[in-house]
Motif scaffolding. Structure first.
Motif, PDB file in Angstrom:
ATOM      1  N   TYR A 481       0.545  -3.312   6.212  1.00 20.39           N
ATOM      2  CA  TYR A 481       0.327  -3.278   5.020  1.00 20.39           C
ATOM      3  C   TYR A 481       1.676  -3.573   4.457  1.00 20.39           C
ATOM      4  O   TYR A 481       1.593  -4.555   3.234  1.00 20.39           O
ATOM      5  CB  TYR A 481      -0.133  -1.875   4.699  1.00 20.39           C
ATOM      6  CG  TYR A 481      -0.239  -1.741   3.165  1.00 20.39           C
ATOM      7  CD1 TYR A 481      -1.307  -2.274   2.482  1.00 20.39           C
ATOM      8  CD2 TYR A 481       0.511  -1.014   2.534  1.00 20.39           C
ATOM      9  CE1 TYR A 481      -1.480  -1.843   1.178  1.00 20.39           C
ATOM     10  CE2 TYR A 481       0.693  -0.776   0.986  1.00 20.39           C
ATOM     11  CZ  TYR A 481      -0.662  -1.163   0.465  1.00 20.39           C
ATOM     12  OH  TYR A 481      -0.824  -1.103  -1.069  1.00 20.39           O
ATOM     13  N   ALA A 485       0.683  -6.867   2.278  1.00 20.05           N
ATOM     14  CA  ALA A 485      -0.195  -5.961   1.636  1.00 20.05           C
ATOM     15  C   ALA A 485      -1.369  -6.807   0.892  1.00 20.05           C
ATOM     16  O   ALA A 485      -2.423  -6.327   1.141  1.00 20.05           O
ATOM     17  CB  ALA A 485       0.430  -5.314   0.274  1.00 20.05           C
ATOM     18  N   PHE A 488      -3.530  -7.985   3.587  1.00 18.42           N
ATOM     19  CA  PHE A 488      -4.299  -6.704   4.327  1.00 18.42           C
ATOM     20  C   PHE A 488      -5.432  -6.468   3.573  1.00 18.42           C
ATOM     21  O   PHE A 488      -6.497  -6.072   4.033  1.00 18.42           O
ATOM     22  CB  PHE A 488      -2.970  -5.751   4.423  1.00 18.42           C
ATOM     23  CG  PHE A 488      -3.330  -4.513   5.157  1.00 18.42           C
ATOM     24  CD1 PHE A 488      -3.434  -4.195   6.516  1.00 18.42           C
ATOM     25  CD2 PHE A 488      -4.147  -3.461   4.509  1.00 18.42           C
ATOM     26  CE1 PHE A 488      -3.847  -3.242   7.135  1.00 18.42           C
ATOM     27  CE2 PHE A 488      -4.633  -2.361   5.190  1.00 18.42           C
ATOM     28  CZ  PHE A 488      -4.423  -2.064   6.201  1.00 18.42           C
TER      29      PHE A 488
END
Length: 502
Positions: A481, A485, A488
């Protein structure tokens, strides 16, 4: 439908390999208890050497599946029948060569283990073990390939699960009744002979194949190029144990096989979970949907790397304590090998990481374009393993495999990114750094946890394993993450949406 079949194949494959791992632990442990490490070593060695001869089938599998994707997508029954006719006839020819190879091997191999077993014992064991392999590969393979290409590998998995469970039950009963190792393996081979019969029945009922069509030999003309890929895969899967057999002894072979019961079990689970993606990629290539192809690939690569980070972090931490419990009471050889376990896990980590690139190459049928890389990998593995085993024993063998695995992972990723998908190669560097960093971070924390507890039985090991797995899972999610991020969350949302819709 495409994604639904991927999920079905993944679930069935996971169940198949999970059961295979459980049953795979039961039988070697009983062989160690009833017969000893030498017997466990020779069974593993014979099985691997038979795989050398079974390599004759290599190439036809990938070539056939690559040829079947388009006619299956277009529901072209005539074309499917022509490809299947060519595949079946080719495999029948190879079957005769296999029999000849087995006879020669049964005569020659006993000379390499004559210090532990007499000629008649070993030769007859070779013939018995090869029986099941012969029937599985050469009477059921063509039907299996059709089901794989049609994204119905879950059918093969269901049949395999039944055979694995039945084989384990029969083998355990045979050992408890006091039968010899020959009797145990003969019963096992007979059970596995039923697999092609069940596959043939299903394909006959499901597909309306025309048995009278002329074989389309051009459709599988790439089988010899595909042979290079299978050759490299075979060498990486079998070089270790063959070199150990030739340069070490049966007890060391037994140590190798016990560790690889765990490692191969994990590797096969990841492989089966991922396998359904190959046919989906081939289907997208047949549709000429390049944008969707890139999207599916990047999603698959991201999820696969995350799975590998978590799984191999746990494996590096937990494998030696597990083997210690598993071999408790077996004192004819030392099974506690920390360095060997670490290097072996690292080698197979790279094997699993490259699945995304291997499946893409296979899906588009780029065998001739990449075959030189297979041969280079094979040469690296053989030469490095043979040299290093003299100085480092078992550790040297897996170091050689690690070097070869790293090479092909890199070169395949480069080819897929630049020649097939035509996207920036920077994405590969980023993903591999994140994965390796995650594995080592989790591994260090896991080793710290293990150093503070004693593990003397399965219950204690299981309790610690749950703790290690939970910590590794949390850290893996945080790492992926933090490092990416946006992707993800995008991938997570896509997976949730697709699960809900399908």
């Amino acid at each position: 439908m495409r994604r639904k079949n991927i999920y079905k194949s993944a679930i069935a494959g996971l169940l198949e390999e999970g059961i295979a791992v459980i049953c795979g632990f039961i039988l070697p442990r009983m062989i160690l208890s009833y017969f000893g490490s030498d017997y466990n070593g020779i069974i593993a060695s014979v099985t691997q050497f038979i795989g050398c001869i079974a390599l004759l089938k290599s190439g036809i599998g990938m070539a056939t599946k690559a040829a079947l994707y388009e006619p299956l997508y277009n529901n072209d029954n005539k074309r499917i029948s022509e490809i299947m006719a060519a595949t079946t006839k080719f495999l029948r020819k190879v079957a005769f060569i296999f029999v000849l190879g087995i006879i020669i091997f049964a005569c020659v191999y006993p000379m390499f283990v004559k210090e532990s077993f007499d000629w008649g014992f070993t030769a007859s064991l070779v013939l018995i073990i090869s029986l099941g392999t012969f029937f599985q590969y050469y009477f059921g393979l063509s039907n299996q390939l059709l089901l794989e290409a049609d994204q119905k590998y879950y059918i093969v998995s269901i049949i395999t699960i039944v055979n694995i469970v039945f084989n384990t039950i029969i083998s355990v009963i045979c050992m408890k009744l006091g039968m010899s190792i020959h009797g145990v393996k003969l019963c096992s081979s007979v059970v596995y002979c039923s697999t092609p019969i069940a596959l043939n029945y299903y394909v006959y009922k499901k597909y309306n194949l025309d048995k009278k069509v002329e074989p389309d030999w051009m459709s599988i003309s790439k089988r010899w190029d595909a042979f290079g890929m299978q050759l490299a895969n075979f060498i990486n899967d079998n070089t270790d144990i063959i070199v150990a057999t030739l340069f070490l002894n049966m007890k060391e072979v037994s140590v190798y096989t016990i560790y690889y019961l765990v490692i191969n079990g994990i590797k096969k689970i990841i492989f089966r979970i991922s396998k359904g993606v190959e046919s989906a990629l081939g289907n997208l290539k047949a549709e000429k949907n390049e944008i969707k192809l890139r999207e599916i690939f990047k999603e698959f690569e991201f999820v696969l790397n995350g799975i590998c980070t978590f799984v191999f972090s746990c494996l590096i931490t937990l494998i030696v304590p597990f083997v210690g419990v598993y071999t408790k009471g077996v004192t004819d050889v030392n099974y506690t090998r920390y360095v060997f376990a670490f290097v072996a896990c690292c080698a197979e980590l790279f094997y699993c990481l490259r699945l995304a690139y291997t499946f893409m190459v296979q899906a588009v049928g780029a065998f001739s374009e990449t075959k030189k890389y297979f041969y280079i990998e094979a040469i690296i593995n053989i030469i490095s393993s043979v040299i290093l085993v003299k100085f480092m024993g078992l550790v040297g063998i897996v170091v050689g495999t690690l070097i070869a695995m790293i090479y092909r992972t890199y070169i395949f990723a480069y080819y897929v990114y630049n020649e097939i998908l035509k996207i920036s190669f920077t994405g590969f560097y980023k993903s591999i750094v994140i994965t390796i960093g995650g594995v080592f971070t989790n591994g260090i924390i896991g080793m710290f946890i293990m150093s503070s507890v004693d593990v003397n039985n399965y219950l204690q090991w299981f309790g610690v394993a749950l703790l290690v797995a939970l910590v590794d899972l949390i850290i893996t999610i945080l790492i992926y993450y933090i490092c990416n991020a946006e992707f993800f969350m995008k991938t997570l949302k896509l997976l949730v949406r697709r699960v809900k819709n399908e």
